[in-house]
Design a protein around this motif. Structure first.
Motif, mmCIF file in Angstrom:
data_model
loop_
_atom_site.group_PDB
_atom_site.id
_atom_site.type_symbol
_atom_site.label_atom_id
_atom_site.label_comp_id
_atom_site.label_asym_id
_atom_site.label_seq_id
_atom_site.Cartn_x
_atom_site.Cartn_y
_atom_site.Cartn_z
ATOM 1 N N ILE A 230 23.792 43.257 38.899
ATOM 2 C CA ILE A 230 24.975 42.541 39.365
ATOM 3 C C ILE A 230 24.739 42.119 40.806
ATOM 4 O O ILE A 230 24.541 42.946 41.675
ATOM 5 N N LYS A 231 24.735 40.805 41.030
ATOM 6 C CA LYS A 231 24.464 40.277 42.366
ATOM 7 C C LYS A 231 25.701 40.321 43.248
ATOM 8 O O LYS A 231 25.606 40.578 44.435
ATOM 9 N N HIS A 232 26.866 40.018 42.700
ATOM 10 C CA HIS A 232 28.129 40.118 43.442
ATOM 11 C C HIS A 232 29.259 40.256 42.434
ATOM 12 O O HIS A 232 29.122 39.879 41.276
ATOM 13 N N ALA A 233 30.367 40.806 42.887
ATOM 14 C CA ALA A 233 31.566 40.916 42.044
ATOM 15 C C ALA A 233 32.776 40.950 42.955
ATOM 16 O O ALA A 233 32.752 41.596 44.002
ATOM 17 N N LYS A 234 33.825 40.238 42.570
ATOM 18 C CA LYS A 234 35.049 40.246 43.356
ATOM 19 C C LYS A 234 36.239 39.970 42.439
ATOM 20 O O LYS A 234 36.140 39.217 41.466
ATOM 21 N N VAL A 235 37.367 40.582 42.756
ATOM 22 C CA VAL A 235 38.606 40.347 42.023
ATOM 23 C C VAL A 235 39.168 39.014 42.500
ATOM 24 O O VAL A 235 39.328 38.794 43.698
ATOM 25 N N THR A 236 39.449 38.118 41.568
ATOM 26 C CA THR A 236 39.962 36.810 41.949
ATOM 27 C C THR A 236 41.442 36.626 41.638
ATOM 28 O O THR A 236 42.101 35.794 42.239
ATOM 29 N N ARG A 237 41.967 37.438 40.679
ATOM 30 C CA ARG A 237 43.381 37.285 40.321
ATOM 31 C C ARG A 237 43.849 38.522 39.565
ATOM 32 O O ARG A 237 43.110 39.089 38.766
ATOM 33 N N ILE A 238 45.092 38.914 39.838
ATOM 34 C CA ILE A 238 45.732 39.992 39.094
ATOM 35 C C ILE A 238 47.102 39.488 38.670
ATOM 36 O O ILE A 238 47.879 39.030 39.503
ATOM 37 N N THR A 239 47.381 39.531 37.369
ATOM 38 C CA THR A 239 48.658 39.059 36.847
ATOM 39 C C THR A 239 49.193 40.050 35.823
ATOM 40 O O THR A 239 48.486 40.971 35.405
ATOM 41 N N ASN A 240 50.423 39.838 35.404
ATOM 42 C CA ASN A 240 51.015 40.603 34.308
ATOM 43 C C ASN A 240 51.220 39.662 33.139
ATOM 44 O O ASN A 240 51.721 38.554 33.300
ATOM 45 N N HIS A 241 50.817 40.125 31.955
ATOM 46 C CA HIS A 241 50.976 39.329 30.743
ATOM 47 C C HIS A 241 51.442 40.252 29.626
ATOM 48 O O HIS A 241 50.687 41.138 29.199
#
Length: 122
Positions: free
Chosen positions: A5-16
């Protein structure tokens, strides 16, 4: 530690539908574009599961095949996001022979991903 894994980041958190859903963008060797992993946390699940494990579980993994020079307005008339979970974990592209639970653990361990998911904010 490997360089799978070269990079990882959280881009969005929602409720569904009473489920907290998070998008984690990441890059891995063998894929030329970043991938998008869906993590889910059912409503009412604690921040940590048993034995201190997070209750977020890895769902499908997608590749965005949209060309922003042609699709600059990001329409939904085509399927830009292709499910590549099986391809990612297949023997031909999976150079580290990871299983889905191992990929989940590596993504959660990368950078601030786990902390951001547990805090529920970016």
């Amino acid at each position: 530690m490997d360089t799978y894994i070269k990079h990882a980041k959280v881009t969005r958190i929602t409720n569904h539908k009473d489920v907290k859903v998070a998008d984690v963008e990441f890059a891995v060797e063998g894929f030329d574009k970043p991938l998008l992993a869906k993590f889910e946390k059912p409503h009412g699940a604690s921040s940590s599961g048993s034995a201190g494990e997070t209750s977020f579980k890895l769902g499908p993994v997608y590749r965005n095949d949209a060309d922003l020079t042609l699709d600059w307005y990001n329409d939904n008339l085509h399927d830009a996001y292709e499910d590549v979970t099986a391809e990612l974990l297949s023997s031909s592209t999976n150079i580290y022979e990871l299983q889905k639970d191992q990929l989940e653990a590596r993504l959660l361990e990368h950078g601030d991903v786990k902390r951001e998911l547990e805090e529920g904010r970016l």
